[in-house]
Design a protein around this motif. Structure first.
Motif, PDB file in Angstrom:
ATOM      1  N   VAL A 117      -0.494  -1.696  -3.046  1.00 31.32           N
ATOM      2  CA  VAL A 117       0.607  -2.074  -3.527  1.00 31.32           C
ATOM      3  C   VAL A 117       2.305  -1.559  -2.490  1.00 31.32           C
ATOM      4  O   VAL A 117       1.899   0.028  -2.188  1.00 31.32           O
ATOM      5  CB  VAL A 117       1.116  -1.055  -5.269  1.00 31.32           C
ATOM      6  N   VAL A 118       3.553  -2.095  -2.368  1.00 28.47           N
ATOM      7  CA  VAL A 118       3.954  -1.939  -0.744  1.00 28.47           C
ATOM      8  C   VAL A 118       5.539  -2.303  -2.154  1.00 28.47           C
ATOM      9  O   VAL A 118       5.835  -3.455  -2.011  1.00 28.47           O
ATOM     10  CB  VAL A 118       3.848  -2.895   0.053  1.00 28.47           C
ATOM     11  N   ILE A 157       7.479  -4.877   8.201  1.00 34.47           N
ATOM     12  CA  ILE A 157       7.012  -4.998   6.515  1.00 34.47           C
ATOM     13  C   ILE A 157       5.552  -5.572   7.211  1.00 34.47           C
ATOM     14  O   ILE A 157       4.509  -5.782   6.892  1.00 34.47           O
ATOM     15  CB  ILE A 157       7.559  -5.767   5.767  1.00 34.47           C
ATOM     16  N   GLN A 158       5.465  -6.528   7.703  1.00 30.46           N
ATOM     17  CA  GLN A 158       4.492  -6.994   8.342  1.00 30.46           C
ATOM     18  C   GLN A 158       3.311  -6.223   9.106  1.00 30.46           C
ATOM     19  O   GLN A 158       1.691  -6.085   9.146  1.00 30.46           O
ATOM     20  CB  GLN A 158       4.253  -7.891   9.601  1.00 30.46           C
ATOM     21  N   TYR A 159       3.670  -4.645   9.253  1.00 32.61           N
ATOM     22  CA  TYR A 159       3.120  -3.759  10.351  1.00 32.61           C
ATOM     23  C   TYR A 159       1.591  -3.750   8.708  1.00 32.61           C
ATOM     24  O   TYR A 159       0.955  -3.167   8.659  1.00 32.61           O
ATOM     25  CB  TYR A 159       3.574  -3.232  11.144  1.00 32.61           C
ATOM     26  N   VAL A 160       3.198  -3.346   7.758  1.00 36.26           N
ATOM     27  CA  VAL A 160       2.235  -2.624   6.813  1.00 36.26           C
ATOM     28  C   VAL A 160       1.611  -3.102   6.630  1.00 36.26           C
ATOM     29  O   VAL A 160       0.472  -3.046   5.405  1.00 36.26           O
ATOM     30  CB  VAL A 160       3.514  -2.476   6.378  1.00 36.26           C
ATOM     31  N   VAL A 161       1.931  -5.113   5.661  1.00 42.69           N
ATOM     32  CA  VAL A 161       0.082  -5.597   5.481  1.00 42.69           C
ATOM     33  C   VAL A 161      -0.616  -6.136   5.950  1.00 42.69           C
ATOM     34  O   VAL A 161      -2.002  -5.630   5.831  1.00 42.69           O
ATOM     35  CB  VAL A 161       1.122  -7.089   5.194  1.00 42.69           C
ATOM     36  N   LEU A 207       0.236  -6.557  -3.860  1.00 46.55           N
ATOM     37  CA  LEU A 207       1.247  -7.211  -3.929  1.00 46.55           C
ATOM     38  C   LEU A 207       3.086  -6.200  -3.573  1.00 46.55           C
ATOM     39  O   LEU A 207       2.738  -5.113  -3.165  1.00 46.55           O
ATOM     40  CB  LEU A 207       0.998  -6.966  -5.818  1.00 46.55           C
ATOM     41  N   LEU A 208       3.383  -7.171  -3.564  1.00 50.71           N
ATOM     42  CA  LEU A 208       5.151  -6.726  -3.200  1.00 50.71           C
ATOM     43  C   LEU A 208       6.019  -6.399  -4.327  1.00 50.71           C
ATOM     44  O   LEU A 208       5.984  -7.392  -4.882  1.00 50.71           O
ATOM     45  CB  LEU A 208       5.604  -7.412  -1.471  1.00 50.71           C
ATOM     46  N   ILE A 209       6.613  -5.452  -4.399  1.00 48.19           N
ATOM     47  CA  ILE A 209       7.489  -5.328  -5.253  1.00 48.19           C
ATOM     48  C   ILE A 209       8.692  -5.537  -5.059  1.00 48.19           C
ATOM     49  O   ILE A 209       9.050  -4.661  -3.964  1.00 48.19           O
ATOM     50  CB  ILE A 209       8.067  -3.371  -5.828  1.00 48.19           C
ATOM     51  N   THR A 210       9.444  -6.398  -5.119  1.00 49.03           N
ATOM     52  CA  THR A 210      11.118  -6.688  -4.201  1.00 49.03           C
ATOM     53  C   THR A 210      12.005  -6.713  -5.111  1.00 49.03           C
ATOM     54  O   THR A 210      11.796  -5.925  -6.704  1.00 49.03           O
ATOM     55  CB  THR A 210      10.644  -8.242  -3.843  1.00 49.03           C
ATOM     56  N   GLY A 211      12.891  -7.127  -5.150  1.00 42.71           N
ATOM     57  CA  GLY A 211      14.668  -7.188  -5.768  1.00 42.71           C
ATOM     58  C   GLY A 211      15.667  -8.395  -4.857  1.00 42.71           C
ATOM     59  O   GLY A 211      14.987  -9.314  -4.754  1.00 42.71           O
ATOM     60  N   ARG A 212      16.625  -8.255  -6.044  1.00 41.02           N
ATOM     61  CA  ARG A 212      17.187  -9.197  -5.098  1.00 41.02           C
ATOM     62  C   ARG A 212      17.433  -9.132  -3.791  1.00 41.02           C
ATOM     63  O   ARG A 212      17.576  -8.605  -3.354  1.00 41.02           O
ATOM     64  CB  ARG A 212      18.555  -9.020  -6.357  1.00 41.02           C
ATOM     65  N   SER A 213      18.201 -10.339  -3.260  1.00 36.05           N
ATOM     66  CA  SER A 213      17.692 -10.311  -2.274  1.00 36.05           C
ATOM     67  C   SER A 213      17.311 -10.257  -1.303  1.00 36.05           C
ATOM     68  O   SER A 213      17.276 -10.228  -0.075  1.00 36.05           O
ATOM     69  CB  SER A 213      19.772  -9.872  -1.792  1.00 36.05           C
ATOM     70  N   ALA A 257      -3.093 -12.017   3.881  1.00 35.58           N
ATOM     71  CA  ALA A 257      -3.682 -11.868   2.384  1.00 35.58           C
ATOM     72  C   ALA A 257      -3.203 -11.997   2.157  1.00 35.58           C
ATOM     73  O   ALA A 257      -2.840 -13.679   1.935  1.00 35.58           O
ATOM     74  CB  ALA A 257      -3.287 -10.060   2.369  1.00 35.58           C
ATOM     75  N   THR A 258      -3.647 -12.418   0.532  1.00 35.76           N
ATOM     76  CA  THR A 258      -3.812 -13.037  -0.533  1.00 35.76           C
ATOM     77  C   THR A 258      -2.179 -12.134  -1.377  1.00 35.76           C
ATOM     78  O   THR A 258      -2.261 -11.277  -1.402  1.00 35.76           O
ATOM     79  CB  THR A 258      -4.495 -13.024  -2.136  1.00 35.76           C
ATOM     80  N   MET A 259      -1.003 -13.226  -1.274  1.00 41.17           N
ATOM     81  CA  MET A 259       0.177 -11.894  -1.360  1.00 41.17           C
ATOM     82  C   MET A 259       0.574 -12.196  -2.623  1.00 41.17           C
ATOM     83  O   MET A 259       0.539 -13.295  -3.708  1.00 41.17           O
ATOM     84  CB  MET A 259       1.096 -12.620  -0.262  1.00 41.17           C
ATOM     85  N   HIS A 260       0.843 -11.682  -3.753  1.00 41.99           N
ATOM     86  CA  HIS A 260       1.800 -11.440  -4.820  1.00 41.99           C
ATOM     87  C   HIS A 260       3.349 -10.574  -4.878  1.00 41.99           C
ATOM     88  O   HIS A 260       3.078 -10.359  -3.966  1.00 41.99           O
ATOM     89  CB  HIS A 260       0.896 -10.752  -5.893  1.00 41.99           C
ATOM     90  N   TYR A 261       3.899 -11.100  -6.129  1.00 41.35           N
ATOM     91  CA  TYR A 261       5.060 -11.065  -5.656  1.00 41.35           C
ATOM     92  C   TYR A 261       6.120 -10.130  -7.015  1.00 41.35           C
ATOM     93  O   TYR A 261       5.550 -11.266  -8.193  1.00 41.35           O
ATOM     94  CB  TYR A 261       6.278 -11.526  -4.677  1.00 41.35           C
ATOM     95  N   VAL A 262       5.955  -8.867  -7.608  1.00 38.94           N
ATOM     96  CA  VAL A 262       7.015  -8.777  -8.650  1.00 38.94           C
ATOM     97  C   VAL A 262       8.293  -8.417  -8.133  1.00 38.94           C
ATOM     98  O   VAL A 262       8.358  -7.631  -7.244  1.00 38.94           O
ATOM     99  CB  VAL A 262       5.959  -7.232  -9.578  1.00 38.94           C
ATOM    100  N   ARG A 263       9.762  -8.490  -9.308  1.00 35.20           N
ATOM    101  CA  ARG A 263      10.894  -8.094  -9.006  1.00 35.20           C
ATOM    102  C   ARG A 263      10.748  -6.455  -9.800  1.00 35.20           C
ATOM    103  O   ARG A 263      10.473  -6.370 -10.753  1.00 35.20           O
ATOM    104  CB  ARG A 263      11.848  -9.402  -9.512  1.00 35.20           C
TER     105      ARG A 263
END
Length: 300
Positions: free
Chosen positions: A16-17, A46-50, A62-68, A105-111
């Motif tokens: 989880v990032v 962020i690519q270094y982290v992944v 799983l990246l926890i993202t937000g608006r913009s 990787a297999t990437m997923h996203y949640v806001r």
């Protein structure tokens, strides 16, 4: 499944990032560009982290993202028009670089919605993670690829269960800038039991010089604790508060990290990181280092 003492527990396979912060320390650059997309030489931080997660065997990210933050998703997606243009030019090296991030990787996203703290960001991953242990990697901390910190943390989790955080020893005057751990040694020279956590202790009152850096391997029980954790410092739900509960139950260990860590959380540290990465790049160092020496000599 891996053994932990007399029990068996699911293997750690998910990372989880959190990447929903506003990046206010880097304004105005982050007005329209996510801080996580600021480059370290020629690659977004962020690519270094992944890549670190993947190198530790965590291919579900799983990246926890937000608006913009849409450009983060775009970076890890295919860029067909660019790929076709590079293929037409037979520029295979650049084509490989472009495809590298989308094949990681297999990437997923949640806001996250509202930035309500690291604890809330981690809680946003609960549905995806389920009842499995998982790693949390913060984008402000880059760990040198030659130092397999996360792999070691996962090993400690697999052997002993519970949750594991990364600890790093700093000078006394720096301790008050971080979360600090009270620790007791174990039979493993690089592993300690954490008995308490103090967020940004008053100078001179810290229980040790070991600070928490941005790597965690969490037992899923942390979700239950976070759901009951009230807002703390700054009105945000703090992951540290949940980890304190685990420490009080004897379920939190720390890996004592003595390797190479690069901080990108503020402008000065970001610039230091940029210089260090450039100085170690085989394709840049031979020209960059002499130029840097000449430039610094000219300032004297």
């Amino acid at each position: 499944m891996v053994g932990t003492g007399n029990a068996r527990t699911p293997a750690v396979t998910k990372a989880v990032v959190p990447a929903a912060g506003l990046g206010t320390r880097f304004l105005p650059a982050t007005k329209a560009t996510p801080k996580e997309m600021l480059p370290v030489v020629d690659k977004p931080a962020i690519q270094y982290v992944v890549e670190e997660a993947v190198s530790a065997g965590l291919n579900d990210v799983l990246l926890i993202t937000g608006r913009s933050k849409r450009s983060i998703e775009d970076h890890f997606d295919r860029a067909y028009e660019l790929e076709e243009a590079l293929a037409a030019k037979e520029d295979w090296d650049k084509l490989a670089l472009v495809r590298e991030s989308s094949d990681l990787a297999t990437m997923h996203y949640v806001r996250q919605g509202d930035p309500r703290g690291l604890g809330h960001a981690v809680l946003c991953s609960a549905q995806h993670v389920g009842s499995e242990p998982f790693a949390v990697l913060l984008g402000d901390d880059l760990i040198d690829a030659r130092d397999p910190l996360l792999t070691r943390m996962i090993d400690v989790r697999n052997r002993f269960g519970g949750s594991v955080v990364a600890l790093m020893e700093v000078d006394p005057e720096e301790v008050s800038l971080y979360g600090c751990a009270a620790i007791t040694p174990t039979d493993e020279s690089d592993v300690a039991m954490i008995t308490d956590l103090v967020e940004k202790p008053v100078p001179g009152s810290a229980p040790s010089r070991w600070i928490v850096i941005g790597r965690y391997v969490c037992d899923p029980v942390v979700f239950d604790i976070l759901r009951e954790t009230p807002p703390g410092r700054g009105g945000e739900i703090q992951l540290t508060d949940a980890l304190k509960v685990l420490a009080g139950k004897g379920e939190l260990r720390g890996v004592l990290f003595k390797g190479r860590r690069y901080d990108t959380g503020n402008k000065l540290d970001y610039l230091r990181t940029m210089v260090m990465f450039a100085a170690e790049r085989a394709d840049l160092a031979s020209e960059f280092i002499p130029w840097l020496r000449k430039y610094l000599d000219g300032l004297q």
